[in-house]
Write an enzyme that holds these catalytic residues in place. Sequence first.
Site, mmCIF file in Angstrom:
data_model
loop_
_atom_site.group_PDB
_atom_site.id
_atom_site.type_symbol
_atom_site.label_atom_id
_atom_site.label_comp_id
_atom_site.label_asym_id
_atom_site.label_seq_id
_atom_site.Cartn_x
_atom_site.Cartn_y
_atom_site.Cartn_z
ATOM 1 N N GLU A 131 6.125 -15.852 4.038
ATOM 2 C CA GLU A 131 6.370 -15.678 5.473
ATOM 3 C C GLU A 131 6.927 -16.912 6.183
ATOM 4 O O GLU A 131 6.349 -17.392 7.171
ATOM 5 C CB GLU A 131 5.069 -15.215 6.163
ATOM 6 C CG GLU A 131 4.505 -13.938 5.556
ATOM 7 C CD GLU A 131 3.220 -13.448 6.235
ATOM 8 O OE1 GLU A 131 2.642 -14.176 7.051
ATOM 9 O OE2 GLU A 131 2.807 -12.309 5.935
ATOM 10 N N HIS A 208 4.573 -3.614 4.968
ATOM 11 C CA HIS A 208 3.455 -3.129 5.791
ATOM 12 C C HIS A 208 4.055 -2.234 6.878
ATOM 13 O O HIS A 208 4.537 -2.726 7.897
ATOM 14 C CB HIS A 208 2.687 -4.300 6.407
ATOM 15 C CG HIS A 208 1.986 -5.140 5.393
ATOM 16 N ND1 HIS A 208 0.948 -4.649 4.624
ATOM 17 C CD2 HIS A 208 2.178 -6.420 4.992
ATOM 18 C CE1 HIS A 208 0.513 -5.605 3.807
ATOM 19 N NE2 HIS A 208 1.251 -6.692 4.006
ATOM 20 N N GLU A 237 3.428 -5.591 -0.973
ATOM 21 C CA GLU A 237 2.188 -5.382 -0.203
ATOM 22 C C GLU A 237 2.219 -4.046 0.532
ATOM 23 O O GLU A 237 1.796 -3.939 1.691
ATOM 24 C CB GLU A 237 1.984 -6.520 0.815
ATOM 25 C CG GLU A 237 1.974 -7.905 0.198
ATOM 26 C CD GLU A 237 1.642 -9.023 1.189
ATOM 27 O OE1 GLU A 237 1.212 -8.733 2.318
ATOM 28 O OE2 GLU A 237 1.822 -10.198 0.816
ATOM 29 N N ASP A 239 1.727 -0.757 2.365
ATOM 30 C CA ASP A 239 0.789 0.197 2.962
ATOM 31 C C ASP A 239 1.475 0.819 4.177
ATOM 32 O O ASP A 239 2.449 0.269 4.699
ATOM 33 C CB ASP A 239 -0.592 -0.409 3.304
ATOM 34 C CG ASP A 239 -0.553 -1.669 4.143
ATOM 35 O OD1 ASP A 239 0.438 -1.896 4.862
ATOM 36 O OD2 ASP A 239 -1.544 -2.434 4.098
HETATM 37 C C1 XIL Z 1 -4.582 -10.292 4.114
HETATM 38 C C2 XIL Z 1 -5.805 -9.876 3.315
HETATM 39 O O1 XIL Z 1 -5.608 -8.574 2.799
HETATM 40 C C3 XIL Z 1 -7.034 -9.904 4.207
HETATM 41 O O2 XIL Z 1 -8.202 -9.644 3.433
HETATM 42 C C4 XIL Z 1 -7.154 -11.266 4.877
HETATM 43 O O3 XIL Z 1 -8.239 -11.253 5.780
HETATM 44 C C5 XIL Z 1 -5.879 -11.625 5.610
HETATM 45 O O4 XIL Z 1 -4.783 -11.553 4.719
HETATM 46 N N1 XIL Z 1 0.521 -10.643 4.442
HETATM 47 C C6 XIL Z 1 0.125 -11.350 3.325
HETATM 48 C C7 XIL Z 1 -1.261 -11.171 2.796
HETATM 49 O O5 XIL Z 1 0.945 -12.028 2.695
HETATM 50 O O6 XIL Z 1 -1.756 -12.364 2.234
HETATM 51 C C8 XIL Z 1 -2.207 -10.670 3.870
HETATM 52 O O7 XIL Z 1 -3.458 -10.376 3.241
HETATM 53 C C9 XIL Z 1 -1.630 -9.475 4.568
HETATM 54 C C10 XIL Z 1 -0.336 -9.819 5.257
#
Ligand code: XIL
Length: 316
Positions: A131, A208, A237, A239
């Site tokens: 990020e 996301h 990631e 969802d």
């Molecule tokens: C999230 C985890 O799933 C949570 O348990 C934690 O509290 C915060 O981070 N982008 C990312 C991940 O790259 O590392 C994040 O994971 C979600 C957003």
Amino acid sequence: AKLNTLAKAASKLYFGTATDNPELTDTGYTAILDDNTQFGQITPANSMKWDAIEPEQGVFTFTEGDQIADLAMTNAMLLRGHNCVWYNQLPSWVSDGTFTVAQLTSVIQNHCSTLVGHYKGQVYAWDVVNEPFNDDGTWRTDVFFNTLGTSYPQIALEAASQADPNAKLYINEYNIEFAGPKATALLSLVESLKSAGVPLDGVGFQCHFIVGEVSGSGLQTQLSTFAAQGVEVALTELDIRMTLPETPALLAQQKTDYNSVITACMSVESCVGITVWDWTDKYSWVPSTFSGQGAACPWDENFVKKPAFDGIAAAL
Ligand code: XIL
């Protein structure tokens, strides 16, 4: 149908999931997680982040990260390392900004090479930089950028490459799944790193998403555009959340949305695999992060498959 079996039959490397240490005491959870025909890859959701790995300068704590790495080995699953350099979950000894250029350079080098070196040979791919950009395409003004400017990704990537020359090294980002200033900024960073010969192998698309706001064709275009720079790409990631309560209509739309996201990866040869950011609503990060939203995963909180599961399977 099992998702990793389907993904591999369609010549992807894996279908995988995030997991987290506290979940591993839940035997109902592990009974499903431990099936490598369903999940051929895992990512630690928290236990390889900077605050977990190096909470104090020079003090490295690998116990929880090792638990995830060992699980991947026991289950013959690929492991994605997450992550080396990120503004979040960063201990204050790093973020308080008191280091000189030379000092912060060596802090990054030491962190990345110790972390990546510890797991040498066990990790398929590392999210080396996570990020780096704001949504408007400017650099995130974290301690790394504020101290080192645009040079810090190269510092981290080179340290990681020396520590494990065989791991694929990624930059991982969100809101690059559609055209816009952030995707443009990251694309030009990738271009400049590649042309400078910096070791960069992949770009991770976090994915996301929000139910009803997914463009599979837009995602496919972005995956292809990045792949054309000579990197592999992955959905790292995934969802797809909704405003609660869930309804049959929202669950049906979620199935459609998962299907179109998976189809985008399947349509791009350089898209190597897909990781959901945990497979069950029971352990999703969404409700605690996005107020009033949830139900983002392909299994519900009782470990029952949702329509989304069939949407995924049908696309693989
Ligand atoms: C999230 C985890 O799933 C949570 O348990 C934690 O509290 C915060 O981070 N982008 C990312 C991940 O790259 O590392 C994040 O994971 C979600 C957003």
